[in-house]
Write a protein that holds these residues in place. Sequence first.
Motif, PDB file in Angstrom:
ATOM      1  N   LEU A   1     -24.643 -36.823 -17.767  1.00 48.02           N
ATOM      2  CA  LEU A   1     -25.443 -36.853 -18.988  1.00 48.02           C
ATOM      3  C   LEU A   1     -26.372 -38.062 -18.957  1.00 48.02           C
ATOM      4  O   LEU A   1     -25.916 -39.207 -18.828  1.00 48.02           O
ATOM      5  CB  LEU A   1     -24.535 -36.935 -20.216  1.00 48.02           C
ATOM      6  CG  LEU A   1     -23.546 -35.772 -20.377  1.00 48.02           C
ATOM      7  CD1 LEU A   1     -22.508 -36.112 -21.440  1.00 48.02           C
ATOM      8  CD2 LEU A   1     -24.283 -34.490 -20.745  1.00 48.02           C
ATOM      9  N   ALA A   2     -27.659 -37.811 -19.068  1.00 46.79           N
ATOM     10  CA  ALA A   2     -28.659 -38.868 -18.970  1.00 46.79           C
ATOM     11  C   ALA A   2     -29.484 -38.955 -20.246  1.00 46.79           C
ATOM     12  O   ALA A   2     -29.656 -37.965 -20.972  1.00 46.79           O
ATOM     13  CB  ALA A   2     -29.588 -38.602 -17.784  1.00 46.79           C
TER      14      ALA A   2
ATOM     15  N   VAL B   1     -31.858 -36.483 -24.433  1.00 45.31           N
ATOM     16  CA  VAL B   1     -30.606 -36.485 -23.685  1.00 45.31           C
ATOM     17  C   VAL B   1     -30.527 -35.179 -22.926  1.00 45.31           C
ATOM     18  O   VAL B   1     -30.901 -34.119 -23.453  1.00 45.31           O
ATOM     19  CB  VAL B   1     -29.392 -36.646 -24.619  1.00 45.31           C
ATOM     20  CG1 VAL B   1     -28.083 -36.524 -23.831  1.00 45.31           C
ATOM     21  CG2 VAL B   1     -29.443 -37.985 -25.341  1.00 45.31           C
ATOM     22  N   GLY B   2     -30.058 -35.231 -21.685  1.00 42.13           N
ATOM     23  CA  GLY B   2     -29.999 -34.017 -20.904  1.00 42.13           C
ATOM     24  C   GLY B   2     -28.891 -34.038 -19.874  1.00 42.13           C
ATOM     25  O   GLY B   2     -28.249 -35.072 -19.638  1.00 42.13           O
ATOM     26  N   VAL B   3     -28.682 -32.889 -19.251  1.00 41.80           N
ATOM     27  CA  VAL B   3     -27.691 -32.703 -18.194  1.00 41.80           C
ATOM     28  C   VAL B   3     -28.412 -32.779 -16.857  1.00 41.80           C
ATOM     29  O   VAL B   3     -29.438 -32.111 -16.652  1.00 41.80           O
ATOM     30  CB  VAL B   3     -26.992 -31.344 -18.334  1.00 41.80           C
ATOM     31  CG1 VAL B   3     -26.036 -31.112 -17.168  1.00 41.80           C
ATOM     32  CG2 VAL B   3     -26.255 -31.253 -19.657  1.00 41.80           C
ATOM     33  N   VAL B   4     -27.886 -33.588 -15.941  1.00 42.25           N
ATOM     34  CA  VAL B   4     -28.454 -33.717 -14.603  1.00 42.25           C
ATOM     35  C   VAL B   4     -27.660 -32.829 -13.646  1.00 42.25           C
ATOM     36  O   VAL B   4     -26.432 -32.947 -13.534  1.00 42.25           O
ATOM     37  CB  VAL B   4     -28.411 -35.178 -14.119  1.00 42.25           C
ATOM     38  CG1 VAL B   4     -28.956 -35.291 -12.692  1.00 42.25           C
ATOM     39  CG2 VAL B   4     -29.201 -36.074 -15.067  1.00 42.25           C
ATOM     40  N   HIS B   5     -28.386 -31.939 -12.965  1.00 44.99           N
ATOM     41  CA  HIS B   5     -27.724 -31.015 -12.026  1.00 44.99           C
ATOM     42  C   HIS B   5     -28.721 -30.635 -10.945  1.00 44.99           C
ATOM     43  O   HIS B   5     -29.843 -30.198 -11.245  1.00 44.99           O
ATOM     44  CB  HIS B   5     -27.245 -29.763 -12.759  1.00 44.99           C
ATOM     45  CG  HIS B   5     -26.513 -28.797 -11.880  1.00 44.99           C
ATOM     46  ND1 HIS B   5     -25.235 -29.021 -11.419  1.00 44.99           N
ATOM     47  CD2 HIS B   5     -26.907 -27.592 -11.350  1.00 44.99           C
ATOM     48  CE1 HIS B   5     -24.854 -28.007 -10.672  1.00 44.99           C
ATOM     49  NE2 HIS B   5     -25.841 -27.130 -10.598  1.00 44.99           N
ATOM     50  N   ASP B   6     -28.311 -30.838  -9.680  1.00 43.59           N
ATOM     51  CA  ASP B   6     -29.158 -30.467  -8.538  1.00 43.59           C
ATOM     52  C   ASP B   6     -30.569 -31.044  -8.661  1.00 43.59           C
ATOM     53  O   ASP B   6     -31.582 -30.323  -8.506  1.00 43.59           O
ATOM     54  CB  ASP B   6     -29.227 -28.940  -8.400  1.00 43.59           C
ATOM     55  CG  ASP B   6     -27.935 -28.340  -7.876  1.00 43.59           C
ATOM     56  OD1 ASP B   6     -27.123 -29.104  -7.318  1.00 43.59           O
ATOM     57  OD2 ASP B   6     -27.735 -27.120  -8.047  1.00 43.59           O
TER      58      ASP B   6
ATOM     59  N   PRO C   1     -26.676 -44.730 -13.597  1.00 42.08           N
ATOM     60  CA  PRO C   1     -27.927 -44.115 -14.050  1.00 42.08           C
ATOM     61  C   PRO C   1     -27.718 -43.070 -15.149  1.00 42.08           C
ATOM     62  O   PRO C   1     -28.662 -42.628 -15.792  1.00 42.08           O
ATOM     63  CB  PRO C   1     -28.467 -43.464 -12.781  1.00 42.08           C
ATOM     64  CG  PRO C   1     -27.232 -43.154 -11.976  1.00 42.08           C
ATOM     65  CD  PRO C   1     -26.264 -44.265 -12.262  1.00 42.08           C
ATOM     66  N   TRP C   2     -26.447 -42.680 -15.342  1.00 36.81           N
ATOM     67  CA  TRP C   2     -26.071 -41.685 -16.349  1.00 36.81           C
ATOM     68  C   TRP C   2     -24.598 -41.859 -16.638  1.00 36.81           C
ATOM     69  O   TRP C   2     -23.932 -42.723 -16.049  1.00 36.81           O
ATOM     70  CB  TRP C   2     -26.369 -40.261 -15.872  1.00 36.81           C
ATOM     71  CG  TRP C   2     -26.115 -40.079 -14.396  1.00 36.81           C
ATOM     72  CD1 TRP C   2     -24.929 -40.196 -13.717  1.00 36.81           C
ATOM     73  CD2 TRP C   2     -27.106 -39.789 -13.395  1.00 36.81           C
ATOM     74  NE1 TRP C   2     -25.093 -39.997 -12.383  1.00 36.81           N
ATOM     75  CE2 TRP C   2     -26.425 -39.738 -12.136  1.00 36.81           C
ATOM     76  CE3 TRP C   2     -28.473 -39.553 -13.425  1.00 36.81           C
ATOM     77  CZ2 TRP C   2     -27.085 -39.472 -10.948  1.00 36.81           C
ATOM     78  CZ3 TRP C   2     -29.124 -39.285 -12.240  1.00 36.81           C
ATOM     79  CH2 TRP C   2     -28.442 -39.241 -11.027  1.00 36.81           C
ATOM     80  N   ILE C   3     -24.072 -41.055 -17.531  1.00 32.77           N
ATOM     81  CA  ILE C   3     -22.626 -41.004 -17.789  1.00 32.77           C
ATOM     82  C   ILE C   3     -22.059 -39.772 -17.086  1.00 32.77           C
ATOM     83  O   ILE C   3     -22.575 -38.667 -17.263  1.00 32.77           O
ATOM     84  CB  ILE C   3     -22.322 -40.928 -19.293  1.00 32.77           C
ATOM     85  CG1 ILE C   3     -22.768 -42.222 -19.987  1.00 32.77           C
ATOM     86  CG2 ILE C   3     -20.830 -40.695 -19.538  1.00 32.77           C
ATOM     87  CD1 ILE C   3     -22.689 -42.145 -21.510  1.00 32.77           C
TER      88      ILE C   3
END
Length: 327
Positions: free
Chosen positions: A3-4, A16-21, A194-196
């Motif tokens: 989560l970034a 706020v967003g989800v980091v994926h690939d 860099p994120w949680i």
Amino acid sequence: MRLATFTADDTAETRVGVVHDEQVYALPAEATMRELIDAGLAETLRLGERARAEGDGRPLSRVRLLAPLRPASVRDCVAFEEHVEGVRRSVSGQHGVPDAWFDAPTFYFTNPHAILGPGEEVRFPAGCAVRDFELEVAVVVGRAGSSLTESDARQAIFGYTIMNDWSARDLQSREMQVTLGPAKGKDFATSLGPWIVTADELEPYRDADGFLALTGTAAVNGIEVGRDVLANAGWTFESMIAYASRDSLVLPGDVIGSGTFGNGGCLAELWGRHGAQDPSPLRPGDEVALSVEGIGTLSGTVGVADAAPPGTPVRRRRYTDHREEPT
């Protein structure tokens, strides 16, 4: 789930967003990281999965990552014996580890208003010449509690992030002679990011003793200067949360640092072991990159703040009794 908090190239709006690939999938515009933490891990995972399924991802290269959250508070433990031994010799000239260190995961409070994100410049105090970094992992508390058991504390973990507890060692060395914790030697900047990574993501790294076996490295200008494993800490994060909550209170959004990794998790530990400032203190323009297995890399650049106004000198006087004489 990662989560970034970020801003996109085409807007100044913080999201706020989800980091994926290598993509970021934005959550609803009104969501903040603190609100997600308040909502709980299960609800956050549900919202994150929906964002990935329904949203269009932005490439990570086209967003600016910010500090993942503004903590409610920041406690920093000192859980690595090797770090204590080396830094104590460097900062105070004393050898060994104090007996009291073995009693509990001691911590100090640092400044929750001086939080930096990935890639940001850290402006060391102008009067500091002995600049240092500290490689840590921080746990993000997801539930309120008082005098928690370690079992309760595990249920209270929302996630983890990398923490750089930047240190002005010359200021710290002087002020800690007053036998209080570090103050101006620390409170000018702490980097998070860099994120949680949510708690469920790191469970596969948990060893038989309950520690997270994550390898961490520290590099200055691309040269590795430190490497250690988080499982070498003396206490688990559950122990740290439980101790922090003892006769007190932890809240959602609290951040608790592991303390600095050993084996070069900071320069001062190496100075204590080498008997000299080798490697040299950080210089303006240096880039520090902290990497932790399962989480990512947190970078920051060394800068110098403008000179602060001079302080008022102490009033030196002899003690006098100001009470009125009886009449």
